[in-house]
Enzyme design. Structure first.
Site, PDB file in Angstrom:
ATOM      1  N   ASP A 176       0.962  -1.308  -0.046  1.00 28.95           N
ATOM      2  CA  ASP A 176      -0.088   0.151  -0.142  1.00 28.95           C
ATOM      3  C   ASP A 176       0.803   1.184   0.012  1.00 28.95           C
ATOM      4  OD1 ASP A 176      -2.234   1.452  -0.054  1.00 28.95           O
ATOM      5  OD2 ASP A 176      -2.777   1.244   2.080  1.00 28.95           O
ATOM      6  N   ASN A 222     -10.724  -2.569  -6.064  1.00 30.56           N
ATOM      7  CA  ASN A 222      -9.898  -1.647  -6.992  1.00 30.56           C
ATOM      8  C   ASN A 222     -10.533  -1.256  -8.516  1.00 30.56           C
ATOM      9  OD1 ASN A 222      -6.692  -2.587  -5.698  1.00 30.56           O
ATOM     10  ND2 ASN A 222      -7.948  -1.043  -5.048  1.00 30.56           N
TER      11      ASN A 222
HETATM   12  C1  FPP Z   1      -2.019   0.234  -3.215  1.00 29.31           C
HETATM   13  O1  FPP Z   1      -1.468   1.554  -3.323  1.00 29.31           O
HETATM   14  C2  FPP Z   1      -1.537  -0.501  -4.413  1.00 29.31           C
HETATM   15  C3  FPP Z   1      -2.042  -0.984  -5.516  1.00 29.31           C
HETATM   16  C4  FPP Z   1      -3.686  -0.841  -5.635  1.00 29.31           C
HETATM   17  C5  FPP Z   1      -1.640  -1.608  -6.572  1.00 29.31           C
HETATM   18  C6  FPP Z   1      -0.356  -2.470  -6.421  1.00 29.31           C
HETATM   19  C7  FPP Z   1       0.452  -2.473  -7.676  1.00 29.31           C
HETATM   20  C8  FPP Z   1       1.876  -2.647  -7.516  1.00 29.31           C
HETATM   21  C9  FPP Z   1       2.819  -2.594  -6.232  1.00 29.31           C
HETATM   22  C10 FPP Z   1       2.769  -2.606  -9.031  1.00 29.31           C
HETATM   23  C11 FPP Z   1       2.173  -3.415  -9.879  1.00 29.31           C
HETATM   24  C12 FPP Z   1       2.170  -4.984  -9.256  1.00 29.31           C
HETATM   25  C13 FPP Z   1       2.867  -6.050  -9.509  1.00 29.31           C
HETATM   26  C14 FPP Z   1       2.586  -7.369  -9.118  1.00 29.31           C
HETATM   27  C15 FPP Z   1       3.886  -6.046 -10.588  1.00 29.31           C
HETATM   28  P1  FPP Z   1      -2.639   2.708  -3.483  1.00 29.31           P
HETATM   29  O2  FPP Z   1      -2.686   3.191  -4.724  1.00 29.31           O
HETATM   30  O3  FPP Z   1      -3.733   2.123  -2.822  1.00 29.31           O
HETATM   31  O4  FPP Z   1      -1.839   3.689  -2.708  1.00 29.31           O
HETATM   32  P2  FPP Z   1      -2.669   4.845  -1.886  1.00 29.31           P
HETATM   33  O5  FPP Z   1      -3.254   4.382  -0.540  1.00 29.31           O
HETATM   34  O6  FPP Z   1      -1.596   5.729  -1.281  1.00 29.31           O
HETATM   35  O7  FPP Z   1      -3.411   5.645  -2.726  1.00 29.31           O
END
Ligand code: FPP
Length: 251
Positions: A18, A66
């Site tokens: 996250d 998501n």
């Molecule tokens: C949460 O951060 C993360 C995600 C919803 C996506 C995770 C994806 C990756 C780490 C990259 C691609 C994955 C792979 C396996 C190659 P957020 O966007 O919710 O962050 P925030 O809470 O700060 O908005």
């Protein structure tokens, strides 16, 4: 340098990655740049976990919820995922890592599913770490899917309700065949489970760090694992019972 006991590592490590969006926003960058940097952290954690001898690594890469994000971010995340899998499959082969996916794959775009199928097939014979990507995954949805399949088996006369044990239920989950996670790491300071592996986390040790996922380093990973090694896992028993069990198994 943090010292880790190779005998006391989690067999199954799960991660809620996250804070990509916040990492980007703090730097006046687009959210997708945070996800791109997050993908670099994924590479590091996969490589380190495999090097350390962790048997199962499960990453929460995209939740059922998501899908409600802006369409542009969803599209960009799907493209990033596809690119990552294509680029990394050769490395997975070199490192003997096997791909696995949990979640509702029927929601994923066809091209992503094709890329996943290719990678799963190519790495199917690998005997090292199992890398599970949770995609379009929600714990409640997974439990409902398992319950629906069990109900169908009962309607078809292959099962009676009294046959349903925790072991049987477990085998109907997307994670059937995987051991429960021993350790869960969540980055970015949020202290919640967010519909991840609701059934499987029953006795998992939880670890929360303020660090956003793109900033999560090898050192932080080792620090988290050292913290895991300092914990006493009682599984509902008393400390004395555990000591006695240890004495018996060492006898
Ligand atoms: C949460 O951060 C993360 C995600 C919803 C996506 C995770 C994806 C990756 C780490 C990259 C691609 C994955 C792979 C396996 C190659 P957020 O966007 O919710 O962050 P925030 O809470 O700060 O908005």
């Amino acid at each position: 340098m943090i010292q880790l006991d190779p005998q006391k590592l989690p067999v199954h490590l799960a991660v809620i990655m996250d804070g990509n969006g916040r990492w980007a926003q703090q730097r006046m960058l687009k959210r997708i740049v945070g996800h791109q940097r997050g993908a670099e952290t994924v590479k590091m954690v996969v490589e380190q976990s495999s090097l350390l001898g962790i048997r199962y690594l499960t990453l929460f890469a995209f939740s059922s919820e998501n899908w409600s994000r802006p369409a542009m971010e969803v599209r960009a995340l799907m493209t990033l995922l596809k690119k990552y899998i294509r680029q990394e499959t050769a490395r997975m082969m070199r490192k003997n890592i096997r791909y696995n996916v949990i979640g509702n794959r029927s929601d994923l775009p066809d091209d992503v599913n094709e890329t996943l199928d290719e990678a799963i097939l190519k790495t199917a014979g690998n005997t090292g770490m199992v890398l599970t990507l949770a995609l379009s995954y929600g714990g409640r949805q997974e439990l409902c899917r398992a319950a629906a399949r069990l109900a169908q088996e009962a309607i078809d006369g292959r099962l009676s309700p009294g046959d349903i044990t925790t072991e049987l239920f477990d085998s109907y989950l997307d994670t059937g065949g995987l051991p429960d996670p021993d350790f869960l790491i969540r980055t970015s300071g949020e202290m919640r489970i967010s519909n991840f592996l609701l059934w499987q986390l029953a006795y998992t040790e939880l670890y929360f760090t303020e660090t956003n996922w793109p900033d999560f380093t090898i050192n932080e990973l080792h620090k988290a694992l050292a913290d895991f090694q300092s914990r006493e896992r009682r599984f509902g028993m008393t400390s004395d019972q555990l000591t006695q069990r240890g004495d018996l198994s060492n006898a």
